[in-house]
Every structure is written in C-alpha cells, then in structure tokens.
Design a protein around this motif. Structure first.
Motif, PDB file in Angstrom:
ATOM      1  N   LEU A  68      -5.154   3.169   4.566  1.00  0.00           N
ATOM      2  CA  LEU A  68      -5.723   1.856   4.872  1.00  0.00           C
ATOM      3  C   LEU A  68      -5.569   1.554   6.353  1.00  0.00           C
ATOM      4  O   LEU A  68      -4.544   1.829   6.939  1.00  0.00           O
ATOM      5  CB  LEU A  68      -5.017   0.777   4.058  1.00  0.00           C
ATOM      6  N   ILE A 109      -9.062  -5.565   0.595  1.00  0.00           N
ATOM      7  CA  ILE A 109      -9.975  -4.486   0.978  1.00  0.00           C
ATOM      8  C   ILE A 109     -11.256  -5.050   1.575  1.00  0.00           C
ATOM      9  O   ILE A 109     -12.032  -5.697   0.875  1.00  0.00           O
ATOM     10  CB  ILE A 109     -10.319  -3.630  -0.268  1.00  0.00           C
ATOM     11  N   PHE A 143     -10.923   0.965   4.633  1.00  0.00           N
ATOM     12  CA  PHE A 143     -10.602   2.126   3.801  1.00  0.00           C
ATOM     13  C   PHE A 143     -11.625   3.220   4.073  1.00  0.00           C
ATOM     14  O   PHE A 143     -12.687   2.965   4.640  1.00  0.00           O
ATOM     15  CB  PHE A 143     -10.620   1.755   2.311  1.00  0.00           C
ATOM     16  N   SER A 169      -7.524   4.038  -1.905  1.00  0.00           N
ATOM     17  CA  SER A 169      -8.175   3.485  -0.723  1.00  0.00           C
ATOM     18  C   SER A 169      -8.180   4.472   0.422  1.00  0.00           C
ATOM     19  O   SER A 169      -8.789   4.207   1.434  1.00  0.00           O
ATOM     20  CB  SER A 169      -7.459   2.224  -0.270  1.00  0.00           C
ATOM     21  N   ASN A 187      -3.316   4.516  -5.507  1.00  0.00           N
ATOM     22  CA  ASN A 187      -4.098   3.849  -4.483  1.00  0.00           C
ATOM     23  C   ASN A 187      -5.185   4.797  -4.007  1.00  0.00           C
ATOM     24  O   ASN A 187      -4.893   5.820  -3.402  1.00  0.00           O
ATOM     25  CB  ASN A 187      -3.203   3.440  -3.315  1.00  0.00           C
ATOM     26  N   ALA A 213       0.826  -1.202   0.000  1.00  0.00           N
ATOM     27  CA  ALA A 213       0.000   0.000   0.000  1.00  0.00           C
ATOM     28  C   ALA A 213       0.861   1.254   0.000  1.00  0.00           C
ATOM     29  O   ALA A 213       0.394   2.345  -0.266  1.00  0.00           O
ATOM     30  CB  ALA A 213      -0.934   0.003   1.202  1.00  0.00           C
ATOM     31  N   ALA A 219     -11.023   8.059  -0.729  1.00  0.00           N
ATOM     32  CA  ALA A 219     -10.859   7.384  -2.014  1.00  0.00           C
ATOM     33  C   ALA A 219     -11.538   8.192  -3.117  1.00  0.00           C
ATOM     34  O   ALA A 219     -10.976   8.434  -4.190  1.00  0.00           O
ATOM     35  CB  ALA A 219     -11.453   5.978  -1.939  1.00  0.00           C
ATOM     36  N   LYS A 261      -3.963  -5.608  -5.521  1.00  0.00           N
ATOM     37  CA  LYS A 261      -5.028  -5.405  -4.537  1.00  0.00           C
ATOM     38  C   LYS A 261      -6.014  -6.553  -4.657  1.00  0.00           C
ATOM     39  O   LYS A 261      -6.298  -7.019  -5.757  1.00  0.00           O
ATOM     40  CB  LYS A 261      -5.739  -4.067  -4.810  1.00  0.00           C
ATOM     41  N   GLU A 270     -11.966   2.847  -4.256  1.00  0.00           N
ATOM     42  CA  GLU A 270     -11.126   2.023  -3.375  1.00  0.00           C
ATOM     43  C   GLU A 270     -10.824   0.672  -4.022  1.00  0.00           C
ATOM     44  O   GLU A 270      -9.859   0.014  -3.656  1.00  0.00           O
ATOM     45  CB  GLU A 270     -11.805   1.805  -2.016  1.00  0.00           C
TER      46      GLU A 270
END
Ligand code: UDP
Ligand code: MN
Length: 297
Positions: free
Chosen positions: A20, A39, A44, A17, A15, A7, A49, A262, A168
């Motif tokens: 995280l 995920i 998240f 997300s 990314n 990440a 996101a 991911k 995300e």
C-alpha cells in the motif's frame, strides 16, 4: 502520511492490496485512527493484488437481492458489468436472492464463474425487503455460500460496475464510505441517535458513515455482522421501532463496535448525481438514479 499499521498486522494477513502506498494520495485520508487502510485509486497495485489472489486460489462470493421490480430493472446490467469488472481472473460465485428464480436473466459467465439463485419471500414494504436481506444472508452464509467462498461482498442491485473492482477490496471485514457523506462533519452524519434503538450511537460516537450498498469480509466476520444486525432489527421491531436508515443504521452500529479492517473510498461506490470531484478518479460502481416513485409503489 505514513504506513497504515493494520496493513501489516495479522488482521490483514489476507491483504490483497499489494504494497500500500498511502502517500500516493496526499489529498485524502488513507488510514483510519485505528490503523485500517482506506483504499483509494493509486494507493494499491491492482496487478499485485490480482497475483496474490490467484496464488491463493480464492473463491469470492457476491450476493445481491433482486426482489419485485428491482429484478427487471437492475439485475441484468449489474451482472453483465460484474462480468466485465468484478474480480476478473478469480473464481466467483454470484448469489442472487429473489422471489422469482425463473425470471433471473441468463447472463453469459466467464470461466470459473457461477451463478446461484436462492428463493426468498417477497416482503410488502421496501424497508422490509431491505431488512430481510439480513435474515436471508445469515442462512446462506451458514450453508452453501459459506462453504464455497473465502470472502463475500454484499451489494445493492441498483448500481452497475464501471471500473475494475478486484481483490484489493478484500479483507477480514470491509466497509464502504458513503458517497454523499464522506465529507460531512462527524456530528451531522445520519446515524441513528434515538437511544431506544439497538442501532443508536451516542453523541460523539461514530467514525464514518458507511453505505450498506457494499460491505464484505470473511464468511466468519460476515456471520457476526449479520447476527448483530438481525438481532438489532428484531429487538427494534419488538419495541415498535425502526431505525432511521433501517439495516444500514444497524450496520453502522456494528462497524462502530467492531472496526472494519479495510475501508473502500467513495470511488468504489459513487453517485453520479454528486457531480465531478477531484478526488474521485475512477469510480468502480455507479448508483442508478433513484426512481422510488416507480419502484416502491
Ligand atoms: N431491494 C429489492 N427490492 C425492493 C427493495 C429493495 O430487491 O423492493 C434490494 C435491492 O438489492 C436494493 C436493496 O434492497 O438495491 C436496497 O434497497 P434500495 O436500493 O432501494 O435502498 P437505497 O439504496 O435507496 O437505500
Ligand atoms: Mn440502493
């Protein structure tokens, strides 16, 4: 459970997300052995996101095949619910592949959202329809779709959105944990094990069993995935073989060799037939009940 290393690496520089928080879900696996985040709901921040994706002014592609009876049966609800839940607030381009473009329902689309229809030939066997997706996608990714979209998600049509499915879920390459198999021991996972098949995994090989109903990534990553799967399918066919779960077997082989950046928890593509499970908080896509006798005859 600590931070998920990938990440923070360039592999996930796209990314969306947000920060995280794997610790938010201590009861489930939130990071793979190679450091990719898995995920789950709560790990998240959907608002972060969303903001990041809006700032980047992304266009997200969503491809779906609707050939034969799958068109009338599933496509309208899939698109209608995608309008409610899929990448809301982003630019979206749907790519519908069908042999009957005129029959595609005219679903009203929100601003910044477009639908394109691509004609494909109708294959006779359902296995061939499923596998033909690899060939058609290769062409689309090399053409207009590849130029228009930064990220693309490829989905089955026999499902509908039931919750927010936002940025995300985006990354350089994205794989979906299979709802029926995520709790199974590795040795029982239904990978192709026949060594003659291009999709074969040896004993002890295979990280997770991924579901071909949802996968995605950057255009470049998807072109590699597509090329790999199409090659494997051709090679098997030339030898008179067909992998156990067709294109899904080849997809699993690809993700064994090229680890996804991911993973989406089974919440992202859930089968209501499994029943309630404590770790499945908010399903985002729900499978339709299988009606194979009707659809595949
Ligand atoms: N598909 C289709 N027409 C067919 C068979 C398959 O459009 O006759 C497409 C459709 O998008 C479907 C996907 O291929 O969701 C995969 O097939 P299916 O959902 O039947 O496979 P399963 O989810 O049972 O593995
Ligand atoms: Mn399906």
């Amino acid at each position: 459970m600590g931070v998920c290393p990938l990440a923070r690496t360039p592999l996930l520089r796209d990314n969306f997300s947000g920060p995280l928080d794997p610790g938010a879900r201590p009861e489930v696996l939130t990071c793979t052995s190679w450091g990719a985040p898995i995920i789950w709901d709560g790990t998240f921040d959907p608002d972060v996101a969303q903001q990041e994706a809006v700032q980047r002014n992304l266009t997200v592609g969503l491809t779906v095949f609707a050939v034969g009876r799958y068109l009338e049966k599933y496509l309208e609800r899939f698109l209608e619910t995608a309008e409610q839940h899929f990448m809301v607030g982003q630019r979206v381009v749907y790519y519908v592949f069908t042999e009957r473009p005129a029959a595609v329902p005219r679903v009203p689309l929100g601003p910044g959202r477009r639908l394109r229809v691509e004609r494909v030939a109708r294959e006779r066997r359902w296995q061939d329809v499923s596998m033909a997706r690899m060939r058609a996608l290769q062409a689309a990714l090399g053409g207009r779709l590849g130029r228009e979209a930064r990220f693309v998600l490829c989905m089955d049509v026999d499902q509908h959105f039931s919750g927010a499915f936002g940025p995300e879920a985006l990354a350089e390459s994205v794989a979906q944990l299979h709802a029926w198999h995520y709790r199974w021991p590795q040795r029982r996972l239904p990978f192709e094990r026949d060594a003659r098949s291009a999709a074969a995994l040896g004993p002890g090989e295979g990280d997770f069993y991924y579901h071909a109903a949802v996968f995605g990534g950057s255009v470049a990553a998807l072109r590699r995935l597509r090329a790999h799967c199409a090659r494997g399918l051709r090679r098997d066919r030339a030898r008179g073989l067909e992998a156990r779960w067709h294109d899904e077997s080849h997809l699993n082989k690809f993700f064994w060799l090229h680890k996804p950046a991911k993973l989406l928890s089974p919440e992202f593509c859930w089968s209501p037939e499994i029943g309630r499970r404590a770790e499945i908080r908010r399903p985002r896509l729900l499978w339709a009940p299988k009606e194979y006798a009707l659809l595949r005859s």
